[in-house]
Design an enzyme around this catalytic site. Structure first.
Site, PDB file in Angstrom:
ATOM      1  CG  HIS A 118      -1.766  -1.028   1.554  1.00  0.00           C
ATOM      2  ND1 HIS A 118      -1.381  -2.156   2.215  1.00  0.00           N
ATOM      3  CD2 HIS A 118      -3.086  -1.179   1.294  1.00  0.00           C
ATOM      4  CE1 HIS A 118      -2.426  -2.964   2.341  1.00  0.00           C
ATOM      5  NE2 HIS A 118      -3.475  -2.403   1.786  1.00  0.00           N
ATOM      6  CG  ASP A 166       1.821  -0.971   3.449  1.00  0.00           C
ATOM      7  OD1 ASP A 166       1.206  -0.631   4.469  1.00  0.00           O
ATOM      8  OD2 ASP A 166       1.367  -1.755   2.589  1.00  0.00           O
ATOM      9  CD  GLU A 212      -6.938 -11.903   2.151  1.00  0.00           C
ATOM     10  OE1 GLU A 212      -6.468 -10.947   1.502  1.00  0.00           O
ATOM     11  OE2 GLU A 212      -7.109 -11.875   3.369  1.00  0.00           O
ATOM     12  CG  HIS A 253     -10.888 -11.700   1.995  1.00  0.00           C
ATOM     13  ND1 HIS A 253     -10.524 -10.614   1.239  1.00  0.00           N
ATOM     14  CD2 HIS A 253     -10.222 -11.556   3.175  1.00  0.00           C
ATOM     15  CE1 HIS A 253      -9.701  -9.852   1.924  1.00  0.00           C
ATOM     16  NE2 HIS A 253      -9.492 -10.398   3.100  1.00  0.00           N
ATOM     17  CG  ASP A 299      -4.130 -10.988  -1.265  1.00  0.00           C
ATOM     18  OD1 ASP A 299      -3.243 -10.890  -2.135  1.00  0.00           O
ATOM     19  OD2 ASP A 299      -4.614 -10.008  -0.674  1.00  0.00           O
ATOM     20  CG  ASP A 344      -5.037 -11.737   7.129  1.00  0.00           C
ATOM     21  OD1 ASP A 344      -5.822 -12.259   6.331  1.00  0.00           O
ATOM     22  OD2 ASP A 344      -5.001 -10.507   7.333  1.00  0.00           O
ATOM     23  CG  ASP A 379      -3.218  -9.930   2.693  1.00  0.00           C
ATOM     24  OD1 ASP A 379      -2.729  -9.571   3.779  1.00  0.00           O
ATOM     25  OD2 ASP A 379      -4.165  -9.339   2.145  1.00  0.00           O
TER      26      ASP A 379
HETATM   27  C1  XLS Z   1      -7.749  -6.985   3.973  1.00  0.00           C
HETATM   28  C2  XLS Z   1      -7.175  -7.166   2.651  1.00  0.00           C
HETATM   29  C3  XLS Z   1      -5.998  -6.239   2.350  1.00  0.00           C
HETATM   30  C4  XLS Z   1      -5.785  -6.144   0.874  1.00  0.00           C
HETATM   31  C5  XLS Z   1      -4.958  -4.988   0.448  1.00  0.00           C
HETATM   32  O1  XLS Z   1      -8.464  -7.835   4.475  1.00  0.00           O
HETATM   33  O2  XLS Z   1      -6.830  -8.487   2.493  1.00  0.00           O
HETATM   34  O3  XLS Z   1      -4.857  -6.677   3.022  1.00  0.00           O
HETATM   35  O4  XLS Z   1      -5.219  -7.309   0.373  1.00  0.00           O
HETATM   36  O5  XLS Z   1      -5.530  -3.773   0.747  1.00  0.00           O
HETATM   37 NI    NI Z   2      -5.758  -9.224   0.839  1.00  0.00          NI
HETATM   38 NI    NI Z   3      -7.687  -9.913   4.121  1.00  0.00          NI
END
Ligand code: XLS
Ligand code: NI
Ligand code: NI
Length: 442
Positions: free
Chosen positions: A103, A106, A270, A273, A298, A311, A341
């Site tokens: 980001h 970051d 992800e 997610h 991710d 995560d 991630d």
């Molecule tokens: C948050 C997301 C974030 C994205 C990038 O849950 O996974 O880390 O990958 O903004």
């Molecule tokens: Ni992510």
């Molecule tokens: Ni995430």
């Protein structure tokens, strides 16, 4: 470049499944050919900057725990950012991952004014470019953090105030141009606070229009500056808001079609997610490929009992093998890759723990790739699939799909033809085959 991880003196070697060296790969052998391509090019691993370098282990109950001398040293913010970048690239090089992701905030600290923030990012990007050139590490994707600052508490693109929309647009503009300057392969948009808590203070339709408009502006700018990579939306069902707009692949698919963005936007899926949205990881991948929306992954893991984004580093070979199988059978990554991630647990306080987390995750993914490739080469799953749907190539099936049949013609057909019992779905047999590959693949 040996300042921060001096206990790791060499690039992490591949030593094979029998190795007991904790700082060696047992499965990730970058040059090994799998289905005609080196593992490195199948997996396209990336380290994420935020969890690994911009997070010191703080959580909502307490302060940072991790040994990260480049965070919170109290000195000049730009000096700290440079130290962090030195540590990050030392780590990428020693681990041997070809890509990284970040980001804007970051890699560069915000300044007192927008202009100063932009200058900081430009300066850090110049430094990142020189590290990229000297190490060969590339940028898989960049993104803008549109969720941490107070001004984004009610969303960025979906904020009730167009002034906030303008701030977000400005930030994306700069992050996209920076990603382009660094040769980034994709640009990601996770909808941070694009969602809501209650309809008592939220105009759903208005906010959706705003979100569609923002994405259209991003696509327009991507073309204007000649950025070739796709924009990737990252679906997530909830957290931080109760109702995130980009709930899952299907919701993003509908959204992209509504705003006519399917040619320029794809998805970053992800694992955690997918779990949170109540789907299997491989379901989300298959759904994305079915609509030509597959972009990147991710890679991480949720927890069987915790309903939030924990995560963890990938742990389940079975889950990842099924995911890699869907990726492989659909042709693999193009611009995307596997971004970790993932973050360490808060008690894993040593810097070396960053290596253990990534080595384990890379080995899980490498082994899953091998299993998926052999399963695909075996053909048993594909054969069952093919024969199950075979009769759709007959005149009846073609007539239904091609539009020449009607409800009435089908009623007539059904009344004249007896129902034919189908072949077995063989689920248990297929699961046994998958298990056999999980046990045997070397
Ligand atoms: C948050 C997301 C974030 C994205 C990038 O849950 O996974 O880390 O990958 O903004
Ligand atoms: Ni992510
Ligand atoms: Ni995430």
């Amino acid at each position: 470049m040996n300042d921060f991880f001096s206990s790791v003196t060499q690039p992490i070697p591949f030593e094979g499944p029998e190795s007991e060296n904790p700082l060696a790969f047992r499965w990730y052998d970058a040059d090994r050919l799998v289905a005609g391509k080196p593992m490195r090019d199948h997996l396209r691993f990336a380290v994420c900057y935020w969890h690994s370098f911009a997070w010191d282990g703080f959580d909502i109950f307490g302060q940072g725990t991790l040994d990260r001398p480049w965070i919170g040293s109290g000195g000049d913010a730009m000096d700290a950012a440079k130290m962090k970048m030195a540590a990050a690239f030392e780590f990428f090089e020693k681990l041997g991952t070809p890509f990284y992701c970040f980001h804007d905030v970051d890699i560069a600290p915000p300044g007192d004014t927008l202009a100063e923030t932009a200058r900081n990012l430009d300066e850090m990007a110049t430094l990142a470019l020189s590290y990229q050139e000297s190490t060969g590490v590339e940028l898989l994707w960049g993104t803008a953090n549109l969720f941490s600052e107070k001004k984004y508490m009610a969303g960025a693109a979906t904020n009730p105030d167009p002034e906030v929309f303008a701030h977000a647009a400005g930030q994306i503009c700069h992050a996209l141009e920076t990603t382009h300057r660094l040769g980034g392969h994709n640009y990601v948009m996770w909808g941070g606070r694009e969602g809501y808590e209650t309809l008592l203070n939220t105009d759903y339709q208005q906010e959706r229009e705003q979100l569609g408009r923002m994405l259209a502006l991003v696509v327009e700018h991507k073309h204007k500056i000649g950025f070739d990579g796709p924009i990737l939306l990252e679906p997530k069902p909830f957290e931080p808001t109760k109702h995130q707009y980009d709930f899952d692949v299907a919701a993003c698919d509908a959204f992209l079609q509504r705003y006519d963005l399917v040619d320029d936007v794809k998805l970053n899926i992800e694992v955690n997610h997918a779990t949170l949205s109540g789907h299997d990881f491989d379901h989300e991948i298959a759904a994305a490929f079915a609509s030509n929306l597959f972009g990147s992954i991710d890679a991480n893991a949720g927890d069987d009992r915790l309903g939030w984004d924990v995560d963890r580093f990938p742990v389940s070979v079975e889950q990842m093998s099924l995911g890699m199988y869907q990726i492989l059978r659909n042709g693999g990554f193009t611009t995307g890759g596997l971004n970790f991630d993932s973050k360490l647990r808060r008690q894993s306080i040593d810097r070396e723990d960053l290596f253990y987390g990534h080595i384990g995750g890379m080995d899980v993914m490498a082994r899953s790739l091998l299993i998926a490739a052999e399963l695909l080469a075996d053909g048993v799953v594909e054969d069952v699939l093919k024969s199950r749907y075979q009769s759709w190539t007959n005149p009846l099936g073609q007539g239904i799909l091609g539009g020449s049949e009607t409800l009435e013609s089908l009623r007539l057909h059904a009344s004249e033809n007896d129902y034919v019992a189908p072949a077995s779905g063989q689920q248990e047999h297929l699961e046994n085959v998958v298990r056999r590959y999980i046990e045997q693949v070397r």
